[in-house]
Scaffold this motif. Structure first.
Motif, PDB file in Angstrom:
ATOM      1  N   ILE A 259      -3.046  44.520 -40.200  1.00 43.34           N
ATOM      2  CA  ILE A 259      -3.722  45.464 -41.081  1.00 43.34           C
ATOM      3  C   ILE A 259      -3.306  45.120 -42.507  1.00 43.34           C
ATOM      4  N   ASP A 260      -4.280  44.706 -43.311  1.00 38.84           N
ATOM      5  CA  ASP A 260      -3.965  44.190 -44.643  1.00 38.84           C
ATOM      6  C   ASP A 260      -5.214  44.295 -45.506  1.00 38.84           C
ATOM      7  N   TRP A 261      -5.096  43.970 -46.779  1.00 36.53           N
ATOM      8  CA  TRP A 261      -6.255  43.982 -47.661  1.00 36.53           C
ATOM      9  C   TRP A 261      -7.272  42.945 -47.219  1.00 36.53           C
ATOM     10  N   ASP A 262      -8.545  43.245 -47.421  1.00 35.54           N
ATOM     11  CA  ASP A 262      -9.590  42.315 -46.979  1.00 35.54           C
ATOM     12  C   ASP A 262      -9.505  40.979 -47.706  1.00 35.54           C
ATOM     13  N   TYR A 263      -9.041  40.974 -48.974  1.00 36.51           N
ATOM     14  CA  TYR A 263      -8.967  39.691 -49.679  1.00 36.51           C
ATOM     15  C   TYR A 263      -7.857  38.805 -49.132  1.00 36.51           C
ATOM     16  N   LEU A 264      -6.780  39.409 -48.623  1.00 38.81           N
ATOM     17  CA  LEU A 264      -5.724  38.603 -48.025  1.00 38.81           C
ATOM     18  C   LEU A 264      -6.154  38.104 -46.653  1.00 38.81           C
ATOM     19  N   ASN A 265      -6.736  38.979 -45.846  1.00 37.52           N
ATOM     20  CA  ASN A 265      -7.205  38.539 -44.533  1.00 37.52           C
ATOM     21  C   ASN A 265      -8.310  37.496 -44.664  1.00 37.52           C
ATOM     22  N   SER A 266      -9.200  37.658 -45.634  1.00 37.31           N
ATOM     23  CA  SER A 266     -10.248  36.660 -45.862  1.00 37.31           C
ATOM     24  C   SER A 266      -9.635  35.337 -46.307  1.00 37.31           C
ATOM     25  N   GLY A 267      -8.582  35.425 -47.092  1.00 36.61           N
ATOM     26  CA  GLY A 267      -7.875  34.218 -47.516  1.00 36.61           C
ATOM     27  C   GLY A 267      -7.246  33.492 -46.347  1.00 36.61           C
ATOM     28  N   TYR A 268      -6.702  34.259 -45.381  1.00 37.40           N
ATOM     29  CA  TYR A 268      -6.122  33.633 -44.197  1.00 37.40           C
ATOM     30  C   TYR A 268      -7.206  32.895 -43.411  1.00 37.40           C
ATOM     31  N   ALA A 269      -8.375  33.517 -43.284  1.00 37.85           N
ATOM     32  CA  ALA A 269      -9.469  32.903 -42.533  1.00 37.85           C
ATOM     33  C   ALA A 269      -9.828  31.547 -43.131  1.00 37.85           C
ATOM     34  N   GLU A 270      -9.846  31.479 -44.442  1.00 37.19           N
ATOM     35  CA  GLU A 270     -10.165  30.233 -45.143  1.00 37.19           C
ATOM     36  C   GLU A 270      -9.006  29.247 -45.061  1.00 37.19           C
ATOM     37  N   GLN A 271      -7.790  29.762 -45.250  1.00 36.81           N
ATOM     38  CA  GLN A 271      -6.600  28.922 -45.301  1.00 36.81           C
ATOM     39  C   GLN A 271      -6.291  28.247 -43.971  1.00 36.81           C
ATOM     40  N   PHE A 272      -6.526  28.965 -42.879  1.00 39.05           N
ATOM     41  CA  PHE A 272      -6.088  28.460 -41.577  1.00 39.05           C
ATOM     42  C   PHE A 272      -7.202  27.876 -40.710  1.00 39.05           C
ATOM     43  N   SER A 273      -8.415  27.851 -41.207  1.00 41.15           N
ATOM     44  CA  SER A 273      -9.517  27.331 -40.392  1.00 41.15           C
ATOM     45  C   SER A 273      -9.294  25.869 -40.018  1.00 41.15           C
ATOM     46  N   SER A 274      -8.698  25.108 -40.931  1.00 39.06           N
ATOM     47  CA  SER A 274      -8.455  23.688 -40.664  1.00 39.06           C
ATOM     48  C   SER A 274      -7.321  23.476 -39.668  1.00 39.06           C
ATOM     49  N   LYS A 275      -6.573  24.552 -39.376  1.00 33.01           N
ATOM     50  CA  LYS A 275      -5.451  24.452 -38.437  1.00 33.01           C
ATOM     51  C   LYS A 275      -5.804  25.018 -37.069  1.00 33.01           C
ATOM     52  N   GLY A 276      -7.088  25.260 -36.863  1.00 28.41           N
ATOM     53  CA  GLY A 276      -7.531  25.715 -35.548  1.00 28.41           C
ATOM     54  C   GLY A 276      -7.380  27.201 -35.303  1.00 28.41           C
ATOM     55  N   ILE A 277      -7.103  27.976 -36.356  1.00 31.34           N
ATOM     56  CA  ILE A 277      -6.967  29.423 -36.207  1.00 31.34           C
ATOM     57  C   ILE A 277      -8.292  30.083 -36.577  1.00 31.34           C
ATOM     58  N   ASP A 278      -8.837  30.843 -35.636  1.00 28.64           N
ATOM     59  CA  ASP A 278     -10.106  31.544 -35.870  1.00 28.64           C
ATOM     60  C   ASP A 278      -9.781  32.986 -36.257  1.00 28.64           C
ATOM     61  N   TRP A 279      -9.588  33.217 -37.554  1.00 26.77           N
ATOM     62  CA  TRP A 279      -9.139  34.527 -38.051  1.00 26.77           C
ATOM     63  C   TRP A 279     -10.350  35.359 -38.462  1.00 26.77           C
ATOM     64  N   LYS A 280     -10.580  36.437 -37.732  1.00 27.08           N
ATOM     65  CA  LYS A 280     -11.709  37.316 -37.998  1.00 27.08           C
ATOM     66  C   LYS A 280     -11.262  38.503 -38.846  1.00 27.08           C
ATOM     67  N   VAL A 281     -12.179  39.021 -39.671  1.00 32.15           N
ATOM     68  CA  VAL A 281     -11.855  40.127 -40.576  1.00 32.15           C
ATOM     69  C   VAL A 281     -12.887  41.240 -40.429  1.00 32.15           C
ATOM     70  N   ALA A 282     -12.401  42.470 -40.255  1.00 31.09           N
ATOM     71  CA  ALA A 282     -13.291  43.621 -40.156  1.00 31.09           C
ATOM     72  C   ALA A 282     -12.764  44.754 -41.030  1.00 31.09           C
ATOM     73  N   VAL A 283     -13.636  45.384 -41.800  1.00 27.60           N
ATOM     74  CA  VAL A 283     -13.274  46.584 -42.534  1.00 27.60           C
ATOM     75  C   VAL A 283     -13.604  47.757 -41.617  1.00 27.60           C
ATOM     76  N   PRO A 284     -12.595  48.476 -41.112  1.00 30.71           N
ATOM     77  CA  PRO A 284     -12.840  49.529 -40.115  1.00 30.71           C
ATOM     78  C   PRO A 284     -13.725  50.651 -40.664  1.00 30.71           C
ATOM     79  N   SER A 285     -14.798  50.935 -39.953  1.00 28.88           N
ATOM     80  CA  SER A 285     -15.750  51.946 -40.409  1.00 28.88           C
ATOM     81  C   SER A 285     -15.190  53.362 -40.329  1.00 28.88           C
TER      82      SER A 285
END
Length: 382
Positions: A259-285
């Motif tokens: 549970i973190d800010w969307d900009y940090l979680n989105s950054g992880y998704a971008e940062q780790f995609s090349s390392k085989g990590i499929d990081w999904k981000v959802a803003v809970p409704s």
């Protein structure tokens, strides 16, 4: 790899308690007065003799002392480099992983020392508290009037800068079905997997996570207790993970749900995609909560001109678009969208969120912090 700020809370990079009482001589600042203008009390660039005079004074100082600014937090690396490239001023960043409370402690314990921080980047509630204690200097950047009134102190003792929404990040290769809401997090599928980025009594991001959980469970800006109770339930059913999430714990799989800010979680998704990590981000409704981090100037900044020039840079179109490229939402985004200076591609890449964000008042955040201080440890300990 750098750990996100505001989560370390009094622990230095080597795992030892951070000491903020180191010795240092009182600053001798040649730029304190320029052409009869006292830079240390200037409440605007005009008070400093105009932007040209402010730039000249800041260049003469040559240094900006900062604290708690990790290069991988909301694109701070590019922002620091951009400021230095533009003005030739070196930015020294002490303890990048410090918390907002650490920053305030540094201001207090290093008053009068040349090692004191010049500028502060604080969670909103911490910025408000610092201003109330008289620790920050009134200053209005050129774009001050474009900042929404609800996101700035009328005197300019703090003003919001960049922010985002509380989100749920999930390692889709380790978690079969990623949670989309706070209610989902209570499911038995997520045993030992749900982490926060820090301790909410000291960390702005974790504080936001608990506030969002409160909104999702019948609470309000006036009542954060349901959020504390929610994490108590996560602890009781074994889903709560006491490891504070960081880029390193995400990469290692230690915190598969964060549970973190969307900009940090989105950054992880971008940062780790090349390392085989499929990081999904959802803003809970069910718990839509937005918060901005605020900038402030130490009232006793050893480099008062550089501190003020730094603020002018951050609130320029260049600085605001750099936040946007880091997946954060700059506070001047509405104004820049209207005047055409926004980076349209970066804006389009942000996670979609419906509605207009609302923010708690200073009184509400102060009350929430008191409630957290009294009940958080009991809720998640044992």
């Amino acid at each position: 790899m750098t750990t996100p700020a505001r989560a370390a809370a009094f622990v230095g990079a080597l795992g030892i308690t951070l000491t903020l009482t180191a010795c240092g001589a009182a600053p001798t600042n040649d730029s304190a007065t320029v052409d009869g203008k006292n830079i240390a009390t200037a409440a605007s660039a005009a008070d400093a003799g105009g932007m040209d005079a402010l730039v000249a004074a800041a260049k003469k100082e040559g240094v900006l002392n900062a604290i708690a600014l990790p290069r991988d937090w909301a694109n701070y690396g590019a922002i620091i480099d951009g400021f230095t490239a533009k003005y030739g001023i070196k930015v020294t960043v002490e303890n990048p992983d410090a918390s907002s409370q650490d920053e305030i402690n540094a201001v207090k314990t290093r008053k009068g020392q040349d090692r004191a921080p010049d500028v502060l980047d604080l969670g909103a509630s911490f910025a408000q508290a610092a201003a109330a204690e008289g620790l920050t200097a009134p200053y209005k950047v050129a774009a001050f009037d474009k900042i929404p009134e609800t996101q700035r102190d009328a005197q300019g003792r703090w003003f919001n800068d960049y922010g985002g929404y509380v989100s749920i990040g999930c390692d889709a290769k380790r978690v079969k079905v990623c949670p989309q809401t706070f209610a989902d997090l209570l499911k038995p599928d997520y045993k030992g997997q749900v982490a926060l980025n820090g301790n909410p009594t000291k960390s702005g991001s974790a504080f936001g996570g608990v506030y969002a959980a409160a909104l999702a469970n019948g609470g309000s800006f006036d009542d954060i207790q349901p959020g504390i109770d929610f994490f108590g339930k996560l602890k009781d059913n074994g889903n709560y993970n006491p490891v504070e999430s960081t880029p390193a714990t995400v990469e290692k799989g230690e915190t598969p749900i964060s549970i973190d800010w969307d900009y940090l979680n989105s950054g992880y998704a971008e940062q780790f995609s090349s390392k085989g990590i499929d990081w999904k981000v959802a803003v809970p409704s069910d718990g839509v909560y937005a918060q901005f981090y605020a900038q402030a100037i130490n009232k006793d900044a050893p480099h008062p001109a550089a501190a003020r020039l730094w603020q002018e840079y951050l609130y320029s179109a260049e600085g605001q678009n750099l936040w946007l490229k880091g997946h954060a939402r700059p506070v001047l985004m509405p104004a820049m969208t209207a005047d055409g200076t926004i980076d349209k591609a970066a804006a389009a890449a942000l996670p979609a969120v419906e509605g207009t964000p609302k923010f708690p008042t200073e009184q509400q955040t102060a009350k929430a912090k008191e409630t957290l201080a009294q009940g958080w440890a009991a809720a998640v300990s044992g």
